[in-house]
Design a protein around this motif. Sequence first.
Motif, PDB file in Angstrom:
ATOM      1  N   GLN A 598       0.814  -1.215   0.000  1.00  0.00           N
ATOM      2  CA  GLN A 598       0.000   0.000   0.000  1.00  0.00           C
ATOM      3  C   GLN A 598       0.848   1.265   0.000  1.00  0.00           C
ATOM      4  OE1 GLN A 598      -3.435  -0.059  -0.316  1.00  0.00           O
ATOM      5  NE2 GLN A 598      -2.988  -2.252  -0.606  1.00  0.00           N
ATOM      6  N   VAL A 599       1.956   1.265   0.725  1.00  0.00           N
ATOM      7  CA  VAL A 599       2.756   2.492   0.849  1.00  0.00           C
ATOM      8  C   VAL A 599       3.849   2.593  -0.203  1.00  0.00           C
ATOM      9  CG1 VAL A 599       2.321   2.640   3.333  1.00  0.00           C
ATOM     10  CG2 VAL A 599       4.378   1.483   2.524  1.00  0.00           C
ATOM     11  N   ARG A 600       4.039   1.532  -0.994  1.00  0.00           N
ATOM     12  CA  ARG A 600       5.129   1.575  -1.988  1.00  0.00           C
ATOM     13  C   ARG A 600       4.984   2.761  -2.932  1.00  0.00           C
ATOM     14  NH1 ARG A 600       5.820  -0.151  -7.012  1.00  0.00           N
ATOM     15  NH2 ARG A 600       3.746  -1.090  -7.033  1.00  0.00           N
ATOM     16  N   PRO A 601       3.765   3.075  -3.458  1.00  0.00           N
ATOM     17  CA  PRO A 601       3.655   4.260  -4.319  1.00  0.00           C
ATOM     18  C   PRO A 601       3.644   5.573  -3.515  1.00  0.00           C
ATOM     19  CG  PRO A 601       1.903   2.652  -4.762  1.00  0.00           C
ATOM     20  CD  PRO A 601       2.522   2.300  -3.455  1.00  0.00           C
ATOM     21  N   GLY A 602       3.596   5.492  -2.199  1.00  0.00           N
ATOM     22  CA  GLY A 602       3.527   6.670  -1.348  1.00  0.00           C
ATOM     23  C   GLY A 602       2.281   6.634  -0.489  1.00  0.00           C
ATOM     24  N   GLY A 603       2.321   7.338   0.630  1.00  0.00           N
ATOM     25  CA  GLY A 603       1.172   7.386   1.522  1.00  0.00           C
ATOM     26  C   GLY A 603       1.531   7.015   2.943  1.00  0.00           C
ATOM     27  N   CYS A 604       0.640   7.314   3.847  1.00  0.00           N
ATOM     28  CA  CYS A 604       0.862   7.114   5.282  1.00  0.00           C
ATOM     29  C   CYS A 604      -0.284   6.294   5.856  1.00  0.00           C
ATOM     30  CB  CYS A 604       0.974   8.445   6.001  1.00  0.00           C
ATOM     31  SG  CYS A 604       2.270   9.522   5.330  1.00  0.00           S
ATOM     32  N   VAL A 605       0.047   5.202   6.528  1.00  0.00           N
ATOM     33  CA  VAL A 605      -0.942   4.263   7.047  1.00  0.00           C
ATOM     34  C   VAL A 605      -0.807   4.167   8.565  1.00  0.00           C
ATOM     35  CG1 VAL A 605      -1.808   1.896   6.975  1.00  0.00           C
ATOM     36  CG2 VAL A 605      -0.831   2.940   4.915  1.00  0.00           C
ATOM     37  N   ALA A 606      -1.936   4.143   9.264  1.00  0.00           N
ATOM     38  CA  ALA A 606      -1.950   3.891  10.707  1.00  0.00           C
ATOM     39  C   ALA A 606      -2.443   2.478  10.960  1.00  0.00           C
ATOM     40  CB  ALA A 606      -2.864   4.880  11.412  1.00  0.00           C
ATOM     41  N   VAL A 607      -1.753   1.771  11.857  1.00  0.00           N
ATOM     42  CA  VAL A 607      -2.149   0.424  12.260  1.00  0.00           C
ATOM     43  C   VAL A 607      -2.418   0.468  13.764  1.00  0.00           C
ATOM     44  CG1 VAL A 607      -1.507  -2.010  12.373  1.00  0.00           C
ATOM     45  CG2 VAL A 607      -0.672  -0.572  10.485  1.00  0.00           C
ATOM     46  N   ILE A 608      -3.672   0.197  14.147  1.00  0.00           N
ATOM     47  CA  ILE A 608      -4.045   0.248  15.558  1.00  0.00           C
ATOM     48  C   ILE A 608      -4.348  -1.166  16.035  1.00  0.00           C
ATOM     49  CG2 ILE A 608      -5.629   1.198  17.269  1.00  0.00           C
ATOM     50  CD1 ILE A 608      -6.127   3.533  15.425  1.00  0.00           C
ATOM     51  N   HIS A 609      -3.515  -1.653  16.944  1.00  0.00           N
ATOM     52  CA  HIS A 609      -3.731  -2.950  17.572  1.00  0.00           C
ATOM     53  C   HIS A 609      -4.316  -2.762  18.969  1.00  0.00           C
ATOM     54  CE1 HIS A 609      -1.979  -5.368  14.449  1.00  0.00           C
ATOM     55  NE2 HIS A 609      -0.764  -4.846  14.561  1.00  0.00           N
ATOM     56  N   ASN A 610      -5.000  -3.792  19.428  1.00  0.00           N
ATOM     57  CA  ASN A 610      -5.614  -3.736  20.758  1.00  0.00           C
ATOM     58  C   ASN A 610      -4.663  -4.126  21.879  1.00  0.00           C
ATOM     59  OD1 ASN A 610      -8.063  -3.052  19.527  1.00  0.00           O
ATOM     60  ND2 ASN A 610      -8.718  -5.195  19.384  1.00  0.00           N
ATOM     61  N   LEU A 611      -3.569  -4.794  21.539  1.00  0.00           N
ATOM     62  CA  LEU A 611      -2.651  -5.327  22.533  1.00  0.00           C
ATOM     63  C   LEU A 611      -1.219  -4.906  22.216  1.00  0.00           C
ATOM     64  CD1 LEU A 611      -4.165  -8.912  22.476  1.00  0.00           C
ATOM     65  CD2 LEU A 611      -4.385  -7.333  24.401  1.00  0.00           C
ATOM     66  N   VAL A 612      -0.450  -4.622  23.272  1.00  0.00           N
ATOM     67  CA  VAL A 612       0.943  -4.206  23.087  1.00  0.00           C
ATOM     68  C   VAL A 612       1.742  -5.316  22.416  1.00  0.00           C
ATOM     69  CG1 VAL A 612       3.047  -3.548  24.306  1.00  0.00           C
ATOM     70  CG2 VAL A 612       0.851  -2.598  25.033  1.00  0.00           C
ATOM     71  N   ARG A 613       1.456  -6.560  22.748  1.00  0.00           N
ATOM     72  CA  ARG A 613       2.221  -7.654  22.151  1.00  0.00           C
ATOM     73  C   ARG A 613       1.998  -7.740  20.646  1.00  0.00           C
ATOM     74  NH1 ARG A 613       0.500 -12.902  25.103  1.00  0.00           N
ATOM     75  NH2 ARG A 613       0.529 -11.455  26.873  1.00  0.00           N
ATOM     76  N   ARG A 614       0.808  -7.377  20.195  1.00  0.00           N
ATOM     77  CA  ARG A 614       0.572  -7.381  18.748  1.00  0.00           C
ATOM     78  C   ARG A 614       1.319  -6.230  18.073  1.00  0.00           C
ATOM     79  NH1 ARG A 614      -2.941 -10.108  16.026  1.00  0.00           N
ATOM     80  NH2 ARG A 614      -3.803  -8.364  14.797  1.00  0.00           N
ATOM     81  N   VAL A 615       1.416  -5.100  18.764  1.00  0.00           N
ATOM     82  CA  VAL A 615       2.223  -4.001  18.232  1.00  0.00           C
ATOM     83  C   VAL A 615       3.673  -4.459  18.077  1.00  0.00           C
ATOM     84  CG1 VAL A 615       3.145  -1.697  18.718  1.00  0.00           C
ATOM     85  CG2 VAL A 615       0.734  -2.205  19.161  1.00  0.00           C
TER      86      VAL A 615
END
Length: 860
Positions: A598-615
Amino acid sequence: MPVRAERWPKLPTIQVGVPLQQGYLCLGLPFLPASDGWCDLRDEIDLRSPWGKLGGGDLPHPLICHAIDTMAVAELLFDKLISPRLRSKFVAAFTPIGEARAWVAFFCGLHDLGKLSPAFQAVRADAAVRLMGEPAAGAIRQMPDYKRVGRIDTPHGVLTAVRVGPMLRAWGADLRTAQDLANAIGGHHGFFLRSETLREARNGFRDQGDDLWKGWCVRLAEQLLHLRELPKPSEAAWAQLHVETDLLVVLSGLTSVSDWIASDERNFPYAGADVDLDAYVQRAAERAHEAVSRLGWISWEPPEEGRYKNLFGEEPRQMQLDVEQLTYELGGPLMLVVEAPTGEGKTKAALQAGARLARSRRTLGPGAGLYFATPTRATSNQAYCELSDFIGRHQPELAVRLLHSGAEDFLIAQRVRAQEDEVLQPSAVDEGGDPAVAVDARDWFTRKKGLLAPIAVGTVDQVLMAGIRSRHVFVRMTGLSGKVVVIDEVHAYDPYMSTMLDRVLQWLGFLGVSVILLSATLPAHRRADLVRRWQSELLGHDVTAPAPDVTVGYPRITYATAETSETIPTAVSDLNADRRMTVLKVPDEELVNWLLEQVRPGGCVAVIHNLVRRVANTQEALEEAISRLPEEERPRLYVITGQLSAKARNEVENELRLAFGPPPREDPPDSSRMEQRGDAARPPRAIVVGTQVLESSLDLDFDLLVSDLAPIDCLIQRMGRVHRHGDAHLRPAHMAKLTLAITGIEETGKGPKLPPYTGSIYPKAVMWRTWALLRDRAEIHSPGDVSELIEKVYGPQPVACPSGWMDLDEAAQTLQKSHASQRFDARVIYLPWPRRDMPLTDMTKRAGSSRQTRREGRPT
């Protein structure tokens, strides 16, 4: 020879025992007779001789001087700390005996009357005997040697209540009023006194002293009346004095705060036993002004023209305009519940409403303050910046206080980033109940005292602490009583915190405090319950909860006064008027490759996980995959969780604000803006991975959102992080469409399978109901779908689920048990239901720690 005192005498210099034509004086001090009208001069003392403070030296600060100091401070704080509404109630209550401000200050000054006792004076027996002489020496010498056995005496606050109650009864007050006023000022050390405590103290004749000491206490009180030119007790209609619980609570808070300020030797140096009391009264008033000024305790004075455009220099959106109109039309106190999408300007609407309510004489009036409560430290930091900017535009000399455990680090970082050379004096620090590190913070704006600041922002915990039976809870309640209280993200609180909030709202209604609640959206039943809690206590009787109104569309504003309550529709801005977000599902095992694609052509993505271990797992996988890419194709990776140290978190938050925060207030032309946000600050490609701190804590704008499945209200909040600041023409073409990719979920025949330990964050029943609504949905429309989705997940009607999901009912029962358990835990420690005739002791009975505002392990 003893003579009768008929009126207040003047204060000439005179030797002990010299008779006058009218009354007599002891060491230059007026003496009033005992109950039989006569007494023996040989039993009298110089009322300057009982010491109130000695410190480590021998120079005393007479007890009567400390009382004068406290009265002088209280008289100032009467206008600064107490809302006009409550001041008017004090005036009405005290009219039978005289001017309310002076009498309230008098009662504050009596708080240490119990120090005029053998028990307390014996703490420094050597000094007490030297100062008070033979009339007191015998009783003082009979007390234990505290240096050898330790303090075993009755606390002087208890002795204050023991002395004040009968004194007021003798003056003509009824039993209930006398007991209540005695308890209100006697509890200034943090706890209201139980009847058994008072009974034991009354039986402790050695500690309190005999009738001689009792007479000295009465004479000291009457001397204070004389010095402050208040009426003689016989001239006041004490039988008509009745003080209700709300005023008693505020009187207690005012007493404690005034005592704290008056006890600081830097404010009131020790006077010595030969002080001229007439001159000292004026000197104490001057020092009180200086002390309060040094604290930076400046009253908030919002602009007289409090309309939105005047306050912010921009045209209001429709929701902001509707809030403005309500604050101008409605008399107070007032509750507002504002439900609107993120990015719609709810914070500014609340600030405008708070300024208007604080300015209007129909509501709070001049002298009112504001507390802005948020769910987390990060949201507090963000609100602090916005509130500081707001206050600074019309009253730059007024400091905004930041109240949470990481405030000091944040404030230092702010100064460093601003390249200010001056050393930070972190007086704006409160550690959520723990002493602050900074000296200024320890001295004043710490612990219970933080809420006393005229303008403050911090976590909601500071408000919830005011609802817990704990030491000095009445100080916290007093601090809130003169403010407009704004509570953000009301939907974000679990049943434990919500139960605590419900009880605080009842007390705020009881005290007539205006409240503004902000939320992305609320279930109808919850909205109705919040209003009922506040309005019931404002009216002084229970209000039947109206049927939840689900007919008013979203966004909406609910208002309530003593006369009415209603929910009205409002509108959103063009940015939020027609947001259609495509919903995708991305399996965990495909997430990293999908993100990089998704970001290869450019852009900024947010990923929100519910658990610190998943982050941590996503971070590790991304770092490895990014390292294999050509350098020119590598996206910038940011990681933020609530478990970062305060210093590291502040650094990451600042980087995120610079890269993804809102544009400057003065927008440059598009071409320069493109350069500023793209080349200079916003990276051409970036991935931000974090926990729920990205959900509402920071005002950030991303091109695309990936989220673990979360309850529908949380997902709606997270969706507000995408295309938040507009500028569609500046986004990569392939990210011009609003998109939410849900990850971390696996379909099975028995229902959705979530990552391990998700159930410790979000209830299974809510998660399954949310997934049942979204699993086949290709698009979410905001604002059109918001109310329907919220009501279906949180409403009473069942949600249609695939036939294989057999344990949904079991999950619902588990959820109900969990909620019941949380509500029970909160009820064990929260304040009693406020009533006009409630005994004060109920507020601190079985007191615990005020820090129990969240379930163990819940983040801030």
